[in-house]
Scaffold this motif. Structure first.
Motif, PDB file in Angstrom:
ATOM      1  N   GLU A 142      10.897  -2.214  -6.149  1.00  0.00           N
ATOM      2  CA  GLU A 142      11.265  -2.476  -7.730  1.00  0.00           C
ATOM      3  C   GLU A 142      12.876  -2.405  -7.401  1.00  0.00           C
ATOM      4  O   GLU A 142      13.396  -2.635  -8.313  1.00  0.00           O
ATOM      5  CB  GLU A 142      10.579  -1.037  -7.717  1.00  0.00           C
ATOM      6  CG  GLU A 142       9.548  -0.918  -8.248  1.00  0.00           C
ATOM      7  CD  GLU A 142       8.795   0.286  -8.580  1.00  0.00           C
ATOM      8  OE1 GLU A 142       9.281   1.360  -8.630  1.00  0.00           O
ATOM      9  OE2 GLU A 142       8.271  -0.124  -8.508  1.00  0.00           O
ATOM     10  N   ASP A 143      13.333  -1.825  -6.818  1.00  0.00           N
ATOM     11  CA  ASP A 143      15.036  -2.140  -6.573  1.00  0.00           C
ATOM     12  C   ASP A 143      15.224  -3.060  -6.546  1.00  0.00           C
ATOM     13  O   ASP A 143      17.019  -3.403  -6.701  1.00  0.00           O
ATOM     14  CB  ASP A 143      15.643  -0.645  -5.646  1.00  0.00           C
ATOM     15  CG  ASP A 143      15.239   0.853  -6.254  1.00  0.00           C
ATOM     16  OD1 ASP A 143      15.226   1.022  -6.963  1.00  0.00           O
ATOM     17  OD2 ASP A 143      14.856   1.918  -4.909  1.00  0.00           O
ATOM     18  N   PHE A 144      14.718  -3.761  -5.221  1.00  0.00           N
ATOM     19  CA  PHE A 144      15.055  -5.101  -5.342  1.00  0.00           C
ATOM     20  C   PHE A 144      15.288  -5.794  -6.221  1.00  0.00           C
ATOM     21  O   PHE A 144      16.260  -6.913  -6.649  1.00  0.00           O
ATOM     22  CB  PHE A 144      14.344  -5.818  -3.976  1.00  0.00           C
ATOM     23  CG  PHE A 144      14.643  -7.328  -3.454  1.00  0.00           C
ATOM     24  CD1 PHE A 144      15.682  -7.275  -2.451  1.00  0.00           C
ATOM     25  CD2 PHE A 144      14.157  -8.360  -4.056  1.00  0.00           C
ATOM     26  CE1 PHE A 144      15.825  -8.780  -2.280  1.00  0.00           C
ATOM     27  CE2 PHE A 144      14.247  -9.606  -3.434  1.00  0.00           C
ATOM     28  CZ  PHE A 144      15.386 -10.065  -3.128  1.00  0.00           C
ATOM     29  N   GLU A 145      13.690  -5.785  -6.632  1.00  0.00           N
ATOM     30  CA  GLU A 145      13.510  -6.554  -8.145  1.00  0.00           C
ATOM     31  C   GLU A 145      14.301  -6.268  -9.167  1.00  0.00           C
ATOM     32  O   GLU A 145      15.272  -7.396 -10.285  1.00  0.00           O
ATOM     33  CB  GLU A 145      12.357  -6.845  -8.819  1.00  0.00           C
ATOM     34  CG  GLU A 145      11.466  -7.050  -7.801  1.00  0.00           C
ATOM     35  CD  GLU A 145      11.269  -8.710  -7.423  1.00  0.00           C
ATOM     36  OE1 GLU A 145      11.878  -9.387  -8.520  1.00  0.00           O
ATOM     37  OE2 GLU A 145      10.674  -9.501  -6.467  1.00  0.00           O
ATOM     38  N   LYS A 146      15.620  -4.820  -9.600  1.00  0.00           N
ATOM     39  CA  LYS A 146      16.325  -4.786 -10.399  1.00  0.00           C
ATOM     40  C   LYS A 146      17.396  -5.369  -9.862  1.00  0.00           C
ATOM     41  O   LYS A 146      17.750  -6.104 -11.338  1.00  0.00           O
ATOM     42  CB  LYS A 146      16.366  -3.100 -10.423  1.00  0.00           C
ATOM     43  CG  LYS A 146      17.221  -2.170 -11.122  1.00  0.00           C
ATOM     44  CD  LYS A 146      16.937  -1.403 -11.570  1.00  0.00           C
ATOM     45  CE  LYS A 146      17.542  -0.196 -13.199  1.00  0.00           C
ATOM     46  NZ  LYS A 146      17.869   0.869 -12.752  1.00  0.00           N
ATOM     47  N   LEU A 147      18.059  -4.978  -9.136  1.00  0.00           N
ATOM     48  CA  LEU A 147      19.462  -5.836  -8.933  1.00  0.00           C
ATOM     49  C   LEU A 147      19.327  -7.265  -8.657  1.00  0.00           C
ATOM     50  O   LEU A 147      20.420  -7.590  -8.937  1.00  0.00           O
ATOM     51  CB  LEU A 147      19.400  -5.246  -6.961  1.00  0.00           C
ATOM     52  CG  LEU A 147      19.779  -4.110  -6.541  1.00  0.00           C
ATOM     53  CD1 LEU A 147      19.951  -3.678  -5.190  1.00  0.00           C
ATOM     54  CD2 LEU A 147      21.328  -2.897  -7.292  1.00  0.00           C
ATOM     55  N   LYS A 148      18.374  -8.058  -8.447  1.00  0.00           N
ATOM     56  CA  LYS A 148      17.838  -8.878  -8.603  1.00  0.00           C
ATOM     57  C   LYS A 148      18.280  -9.812 -10.148  1.00  0.00           C
ATOM     58  O   LYS A 148      19.097 -10.761 -10.622  1.00  0.00           O
ATOM     59  CB  LYS A 148      17.230  -9.713  -7.901  1.00  0.00           C
ATOM     60  CG  LYS A 148      16.687 -11.335  -7.855  1.00  0.00           C
ATOM     61  CD  LYS A 148      15.430 -11.756  -7.753  1.00  0.00           C
ATOM     62  CE  LYS A 148      15.452 -13.226  -6.787  1.00  0.00           C
ATOM     63  NZ  LYS A 148      14.008 -13.746  -6.448  1.00  0.00           N
ATOM     64  N   GLN A 149      17.410  -8.712 -11.099  1.00  0.00           N
ATOM     65  CA  GLN A 149      17.943  -9.615 -11.899  1.00  0.00           C
ATOM     66  C   GLN A 149      19.052  -9.060 -12.997  1.00  0.00           C
ATOM     67  O   GLN A 149      19.752  -9.639 -13.480  1.00  0.00           O
ATOM     68  CB  GLN A 149      16.866  -8.452 -13.170  1.00  0.00           C
ATOM     69  CG  GLN A 149      15.326  -8.879 -12.478  1.00  0.00           C
ATOM     70  CD  GLN A 149      13.957  -7.869 -13.743  1.00  0.00           C
ATOM     71  OE1 GLN A 149      14.437  -7.146 -14.605  1.00  0.00           O
ATOM     72  NE2 GLN A 149      12.961  -8.986 -13.296  1.00  0.00           N
TER      73      GLN A 149
ATOM     74  N   LYS B 203       0.753  -0.935   0.129  1.00  0.00           N
ATOM     75  CA  LYS B 203       0.129  -0.124   0.032  1.00  0.00           C
ATOM     76  C   LYS B 203       1.209   1.263   0.127  1.00  0.00           C
ATOM     77  O   LYS B 203       0.249   1.979  -0.844  1.00  0.00           O
ATOM     78  CB  LYS B 203      -0.939   0.292   1.127  1.00  0.00           C
ATOM     79  CG  LYS B 203      -1.261  -1.016   0.601  1.00  0.00           C
ATOM     80  CD  LYS B 203      -3.184  -0.753   2.772  1.00  0.00           C
ATOM     81  CE  LYS B 203      -3.439  -1.901   2.356  1.00  0.00           C
ATOM     82  NZ  LYS B 203      -4.307  -2.164   3.546  1.00  0.00           N
ATOM     83  N   PHE B 204       1.924   0.931   0.658  1.00  0.00           N
ATOM     84  CA  PHE B 204       3.159   2.420   1.289  1.00  0.00           C
ATOM     85  C   PHE B 204       4.098   2.708  -0.345  1.00  0.00           C
ATOM     86  O   PHE B 204       4.155   1.309  -0.924  1.00  0.00           O
ATOM     87  CB  PHE B 204       3.378   2.390   1.994  1.00  0.00           C
ATOM     88  CG  PHE B 204       2.604   2.277   2.675  1.00  0.00           C
ATOM     89  CD1 PHE B 204       1.701   3.312   3.711  1.00  0.00           C
ATOM     90  CD2 PHE B 204       2.512   1.349   3.908  1.00  0.00           C
ATOM     91  CE1 PHE B 204       1.773   3.844   4.467  1.00  0.00           C
ATOM     92  CE2 PHE B 204       2.156   1.423   4.955  1.00  0.00           C
ATOM     93  CZ  PHE B 204       0.553   2.368   5.428  1.00  0.00           C
ATOM     94  N   LYS B 205       3.836   3.729  -0.846  1.00  0.00           N
ATOM     95  CA  LYS B 205       5.116   4.273  -2.078  1.00  0.00           C
ATOM     96  C   LYS B 205       6.443   4.016  -1.740  1.00  0.00           C
ATOM     97  O   LYS B 205       7.229   2.977  -2.705  1.00  0.00           O
ATOM     98  CB  LYS B 205       4.706   5.406  -2.363  1.00  0.00           C
ATOM     99  CG  LYS B 205       5.253   6.022  -3.138  1.00  0.00           C
ATOM    100  CD  LYS B 205       5.423   7.292  -3.962  1.00  0.00           C
ATOM    101  CE  LYS B 205       6.312   7.930  -4.597  1.00  0.00           C
ATOM    102  NZ  LYS B 205       5.874   9.244  -5.713  1.00  0.00           N
ATOM    103  N   VAL B 206       6.675   4.460   0.026  1.00  0.00           N
ATOM    104  CA  VAL B 206       8.199   3.237   0.123  1.00  0.00           C
ATOM    105  C   VAL B 206       8.575   1.904  -0.560  1.00  0.00           C
ATOM    106  O   VAL B 206       9.181   1.787  -0.882  1.00  0.00           O
ATOM    107  CB  VAL B 206       8.872   4.038   1.236  1.00  0.00           C
ATOM    108  CG1 VAL B 206       9.897   4.464   1.948  1.00  0.00           C
ATOM    109  CG2 VAL B 206       7.854   5.592   1.832  1.00  0.00           C
TER     110      VAL B 206
END
Length: 318
Positions: A285-292, A276-279
């Protein structure tokens, strides 16, 4: 026609119940009581009747409970709004009357103390509320006793509706002339949402008072000798008293749900997280980007480490 119908009803009504002199431990009515429904526009019976609930309109007559509820209702909003001056508020100087010793006279305190000329009043009035406490169950039972007593005395007349085609006072007066009780003060009880034309037409009549089911209290039941109540108002009154919601006495409490009644969703790892929270969404999103990109392990190694020293956490930067 209306008078004959009411006379027949009162005869059967009197045969069903003895009087208000019934012993306090007995219910006054032996059988179910039904009231005929009168058409409001021509004061003629509609041929229908409404059966009253025995748990509300057939309670033992307890005058002591009614007296306690009348006193509670009368003092509910009463307050003492004027107060006498206290010693700190009295207008006087702080000078001593005369020396404490070597005068031959008695010691004197404050100039405006109680007992002196132009002094304050001892134990005077204070601003306070006159409201008294009365258990909720006693209030509910006394209200039912008041309704039962009014039914025994023949105060209630059930009408089909209070709706008018126009908001004219003369039109309402012409309709009320069909009721024989219009010569004395009369109370009309409507549903929670009364008709606007009816409220506008009844505003300037001295012998007519209107109220909703929420505004009906024990004082109004005892005050008026004739009460017209709509069919919808009787149904709403019965439902509200069955649910023990005394909104007219300010006791409408919110019922909280138990913890077990709230729905609990089980975690499904196959579904994406809905944050629910933007933060939190940005962190995800940063976690998924670093994982990819395969830089997640390096990011974890470069994170500052913390060590505990007593109760203080210190951060060591590489």
């Amino acid at each position: 026609m209306l008078q004959q119908c009411l006379k027949i009803f009162r005869f059967s009504f009197a045969a069903n119940t003895p009087s208000l002199a019934t012993p306090w431990s007995m219910r006054p009515f032996k059988n179910e009581v039904s009231l005929p429904i009168i058409r409001f526009h021509d004061a003629q019976p509609t041929g229908q009747s409404i059966t009253l609930d025995q748990e509300i309109f057939n309670q033992p007559i307890r005058r002591d409970l009614v007296q306690r509820l009348v006193r509670y209702t009368d003092l509910y909003n009463k307050k003492v709004t004027k107060a006498t001056l206290e010693l700190r508020d009295a207008a006087s100087s702080g000078a001593k009357n005369h020396p404490q010793k070597k005068t031959g006279r008695a010691r004197q305190g404050h100039r405006q103390r109680p007992g002196r000329n132009k002094g304050i009043k001892a134990h005077g009035r204070k601003i306070r509320s006159l409201r008294i406490d009365l258990p909720r169950k006693v209030r509910l039972q006394a209200y039912k006793v008041g309704l039962t007593a009014a039914l025994i005395e023949g105060k209630f007349t059930v009408i089909d509706t209070e709706k008018l085609n126009e908001g004219k006072t003369k039109h309402l007066v012409q309709l009320m002339k069909g009721f024989e009780s219009f010569t004395q003060p009369i109370l009309i009880v409507t549903s929670v949402d009364p008709d606007d034309f009816f409220l506008r037409a009844s505003r300037n009549l001295d012998t007519l008072e209107t109220c909703t089911v929420k505004e009906l209290n024990i004082i109004k039941i005892l005050k008026f000798k004739s009460i017209l109540i709509t069919k919808e108002a009787i149904i709403q009154l019965t439902e509200s008293l069955k649910q023990r919601k005394l909104t007219l006495l300010g006791e409408n409490k919110i019922v909280k749900k138990k913890y077990s009644e709230y729905p609990i969703e089980e975690y499904d790892p196959t579904k994406p997280l809905d944050l629910k929270f933007k933060v939190l969404r940005e962190y995800l999103e940063d976690f998924e980007k670093l994982k990819q990109e395969g830089q997640l392990d390096k990011f974890i190694q470069d994170m500052p480490k913390t060590k505990k020293v007593g109760r203080i956490n210190t951060i060591n930067h590489h």
